[in-house]
Design an enzyme around this catalytic site. Structure first.
Site, short mmCIF file in Angstrom:
data_model
loop_
_atom_site.label_atom_id
_atom_site.label_comp_id
_atom_site.label_asym_id
_atom_site.label_seq_id
_atom_site.Cartn_x
_atom_site.Cartn_y
_atom_site.Cartn_z
N LYS A 9 0.97 -1.17 0.04
CA LYS A 9 0.14 -0.03 -0.10
C LYS A 9 1.01 1.26 -0.05
O LYS A 9 2.02 1.16 0.41
CB LYS A 9 -0.92 0.00 1.20
N ASP A 135 -3.19 -1.62 10.21
CA ASP A 135 -3.13 -1.56 8.53
C ASP A 135 -4.05 -2.63 8.08
O ASP A 135 -4.34 -2.66 6.92
CB ASP A 135 -1.92 -1.27 7.97
#
EC number: 2.7.1.148
Length: 282
Positions: A9, A135
């Site tokens: 990401k 996350d």
């Protein structure tokens, strides 16, 4: 045998709003995924063990690894009677601000969901995953989202405009707690969340590039000057926008044309070992 891909990401924006009572920072950040992936395979075992095989010797294969902890969480939450052998092929650099470990954990939950035919929805896996990492809920989906709270409260967003992404990680890593510890919340810092949201809604590449902002960037740059050098290098060689991802130290740059992207990649490769040229996923 079941296979899963774990995508890295990047943060398009990252803002820290205040320090919470639980010691974490309240964040508001827009994250998306890029085509830089770890690969995992899953096989059932006849015992109840979790065996994690990793192709890098410096990466732990026990409870210190988020993929292992995700497997344990799945076994406990769904009372699985069989264990699992996980083989992890690492491509995402570690301790880089790219959520490689979190993405591996998310892929483990998706993989075991399929392997054991649990048929649990991603919403459920995402909520469960918040127990082991901030996350991971985002990584379960692997899309584009604005994340709030510790990062576990998600709102899905349109995917970003198509672009090349040049990713560069300096040699020395950074400690995330140290970065957050060095943050002065009284010091104003512009984070262009609203502008970025608008850019995604309108599929506006230029506005997206102009909205890139990360409140942790100056703190990390002070500790690791290489970050500023790489970012300047990218912008000076034609990147349309560049930013440090997460708490660093990885920096990425955007380029719409392949020739432009390869020029930036070559320029940065001269001063950095871990450099990748990939596409946006989102």
């Amino acid at each position: 045998m079941i296979y899963e891909t774990a995508s890295a990401k990047i943060n398009l924006t990252l803002d820290t709003l205040y320090k919470r009572d639980d010691g974490y920072h309240e964040v508001e950040m827009i994250m998306t995924t890029i085509d830089l992936n770890d690969r995992l395979s899953f096989e059932k075992r006849n015992d109840q063990r979790i065996v994690l095989n990793v192709d890098e010797t410096f990466i732990p294969s026990d409870e210190r690894n988020l993929a292992y902890r995700a497997a344990l969480l799945m076994m406990e939450a769904y009372q699985l009677k069989q264990g699992v052998t996980i083989t992890l092929e690492k491509n995402i650099p570690v301790a880089a601000g790219l959520a490689g470990g979190s993405s591996d954990a998310a892929a483990t939950m998706r993989g075991m969901n399929r392997l054991f035919e649990l048929n649990r929805p991603l919403d459920e896996l995402s909520a469960l995953s918040a127990e082991i990492g901030s996350d991971i809920p985002f990584c379960v989906y692997g899309t584009t989202a604005i994340c709030r709270g510790r990062g576990e409260i998600l709102e899905q967003l349109p995917k970003p405009p198509s672009t090349w992404v040049i990713v560069a990680k300096p040699q020395a890593g950074l400690s995330t707690p140290e970065i957050y510890g060095g943050l002065d919340l009284n010091q104003p810092f512009p984070v262009h969340t609203t502008q970025c949201l608008q850019a995604l809604e309108n599929n506006d590449y230029q506005m997206m590039c102009e909205s890139l902002s990360n409140r942790l960037e100056p703190v990390s740059m002070a500790l690791q000057p290489e970050i500023a050098k790489i970012k300047s290098n990218m912008l000076n060689n034609g990147a349309d926008g560049a930013l440090m991802s997460g708490s660093g130290p990885t920096v990425y740059g955007f380029a719409q044309r392949e020739r432009q992207a390869r020029h930036i990649y070559n320029a940065v490769s001269g001063c950095c070992n871990d450099v990748y040229l990939v596409r946006m996923l989102g």
